[in-house]
Design an enzyme around this catalytic site. Structure first.
Site, PDB file in Angstrom:
ATOM      1  N   VAL A  70       0.856  -1.188   0.000  1.00  0.00           N
ATOM      2  CA  VAL A  70       0.000   0.000   0.000  1.00  0.00           C
ATOM      3  C   VAL A  70       0.890   1.235   0.000  1.00  0.00           C
ATOM      4  CG1 VAL A  70      -1.766   1.314   1.231  1.00  0.00           C
ATOM      5  CG2 VAL A  70      -1.893  -1.185   1.175  1.00  0.00           C
ATOM      6  N   ALA A 115       4.547   4.108   3.008  1.00  0.00           N
ATOM      7  CA  ALA A 115       4.006   2.899   2.374  1.00  0.00           C
ATOM      8  C   ALA A 115       4.192   1.737   3.338  1.00  0.00           C
ATOM      9  CB  ALA A 115       4.746   2.607   1.069  1.00  0.00           C
ATOM     10  N   LYS A 116       3.621   0.617   3.018  1.00  0.00           N
ATOM     11  CA  LYS A 116       3.860  -0.603   3.803  1.00  0.00           C
ATOM     12  C   LYS A 116       3.509  -1.802   2.955  1.00  0.00           C
ATOM     13  CE  LYS A 116       5.105  -1.624   8.113  1.00  0.00           C
ATOM     14  NZ  LYS A 116       5.835  -0.756   9.055  1.00  0.00           N
ATOM     15  N   GLY A 117       4.149  -2.934   3.248  1.00  0.00           N
ATOM     16  CA  GLY A 117       3.835  -4.167   2.552  1.00  0.00           C
ATOM     17  C   GLY A 117       3.663  -5.296   3.546  1.00  0.00           C
ATOM     18  N   ASP A 156      10.379  -5.251   8.601  1.00  0.00           N
ATOM     19  CA  ASP A 156       9.383  -4.975   9.641  1.00  0.00           C
ATOM     20  C   ASP A 156       9.246  -6.285  10.433  1.00  0.00           C
ATOM     21  OD1 ASP A 156       7.379  -2.801  10.514  1.00  0.00           O
ATOM     22  OD2 ASP A 156       6.091  -4.545  10.361  1.00  0.00           O
TER      23      ASP A 156
END
Ligand code: GLU
Length: 426
Positions: A70, A115-117, A156
């Site tokens: 995202v 953002a992040k995944g 993360d």
């Protein structure tokens, strides 16, 4: 016939993390008097990608994993944020984490968006080979969206430097040339930065030192407890104890422990590396997670996952300072309770920004082909995060708010200004 890979679902946390993120944004938008259109833009991720990842498992079967990336907002610079491997990953969780990254890079005042995944998987029950194949397939699937000037992933929860190395290799193979700047948190041999591994914990300690000064707490006499003795939490403990503070409790996904005498953070790291958990550490007693969070200590660090401090737990918290090494551990409802009880909150988007600050330093070193010593990196981290702490603390005094609202006012305020100045295309 080959056995199917079974995904072990864990208990789903109750509140929706993206609802929590939107509620925090709503509060900041009120203080900032943002108009409705701008508020809506800041409440909406710019791009959301869902990918299906067929992976050949060791037993010969194929398992199709679901992954996300995202990209929340890039008004202040390229998208930036980690990748999480966990059975409870969901699109709403990744959306929340990408929003928090946006405010975090802004509070830290580094030229990035957020953002992040994530991939829904259970990395503790996968082999290195399965993890590598899944990671490479994910990297290939998101390759069109990432890049050193577009979107720069990082580690993360349950991802690490080796996983970043596989992403660099896959992305560089597709591009046709070596591109170390596509991710941060890499191994040192591939252009990783000295100091990146401990940066989240170290940054959280720098914030705690400032908070202790503000609250007139002597760290030499202070006690603390850590929920989640992983990368952020264990290094937070290791570095905080060098200031004289004493660890009385800790936990990980297998359980929580407390001790009547201080526990040595390095010995606990070594014990967990050997046995797989903090549970059973010599001299400690097992306690519940709630008992850990409500221990009679000066400093509490939730360093695990979202929603760990729900209202029922918040009511009984005795710590004077909370340092959020995790993202999103406290719900908006719990924030109100803690503020009313005069607990000094160092919110996630400030407290754990040391990780992305040193990611930024790693990226600059990659793009510029330079290398800084660990002392130089730590020094720049200290200046950046201490400056951010005082920006947020000044905002909390100016607006008469708790530190989370103040951090949101600073973080959202800068992003809102950038979005407004860019104008709306077309
Ligand atoms: N995953 C970390 C965070 O939540 C680090 C992100 C990064 O370095 O890009 O802040």
């Amino acid at each position: 016939m080959a056995q199917k890979y079974e995904l072990r679902q864990m208990n789903q946390p109750k509140p929706n993390p993206f609802d929590n993120a939107l509620e925090q944004l709503r509060i900041a938008a009120e203080y900032l008097k943002l108009d409705e259109g701008l508020h809506q833009m800041l409440a909406s991720p710019k791009r959301q990608l869902t990918v299906s990842l067929p992976v050949k498992m060791d037993n010969g079967s194929i398992h199709v994993f679901t992954g996300y990336r995202v990209q929340y907002n890039d008004a202040r610079g390229p998208f930036k944020g980690g990748i999480r491997y966990h059975p409870n990953v969901s699109l709403d969780e990744v959306k929340a984490l990408s929003a928090w990254m946006t405010w975090k890079t802004s509070v830290a005042n580094i030229p990035y968006g957020g953002a992040k995944g994530g991939i829904i998987c259970d990395p503790k029950h996968m082999s290195q080979g399965e993890l590598e194949r899944m990671t490479r397939r994910y990297a290939a699937a998101i390759a069109p969206l990432i890049g050193p000037y577009k979107d720069i992933p990082a580690p993360d929860v349950y991802t690490n430097a080796q996983i970043m190395a596989w992403i660099v290799d896959t992305y560089s193979t597709l591009e046709g040339y070596m591109t170390p700047g596509v991710v941060t948190g890499k191994p040192i041999s591939l252009g990783g930065s000295l100091g990146r591994d401990k940066a989240t914990g170290r940054g959280a300690v720098f914030c705690t030192v400032e908070a202790a000064k503000v609250n007139k707490i002597d760290l030499k006499k202070a006690t603390f407890a850590v929920q989640g003795y992983g990368n952020a939490g264990s290094f937070f403990a290791e570095i905080l104890q060098t200031y004289g503070a004493k660890m009385m409790g800790a936990s990980d996904s297998r359980g929580a422990i407390a001790s009547k005498t201080p526990m040595d953070a390095d010995k606990l790291i070594a014990y967990k590396a050997k046995t797989g958990s903090v549970v059973g550490f010599p001299g400690s007693q097992p306690i519940s997670d709630k008992e850990l969070l409500q221990m009679d200590v000066d400093i509490l660090s939730p360093a695990a996952l979202e929603n760990s401090i729900l209202p029922d737990t918040a009511k009984g918290i005795k710590a004077k300072i909370i340092t959020e090494c995790a993202n999103g551990p406290t719900t908006p409802e719990s924030d109100k309770i803690l503020h009313a009880n005069k607990v000094f909150m160092i919110p996630d988007i400030l407290a754990n920004s040391g990780g992305v600050i040193v990611s930024y330093l790693e990226w600059v070193q990659n793009l510029e082909r330079i290398g800084w010593s660990e002392a130089e990196v730590n020094d720049m981290l200290e200046k950046k995060i201490t400056g951010a702490f005082h920006d947020v603390h000044a905002a909390s005094l100016k607006h008469g708010t708790d530190m989370r609202t103040a951090a949101m006012i600073v973080g959202v305020g800068r992003v809102a200004e950038a979005v407004k100045t860019l104008g709306t295309f077309p």
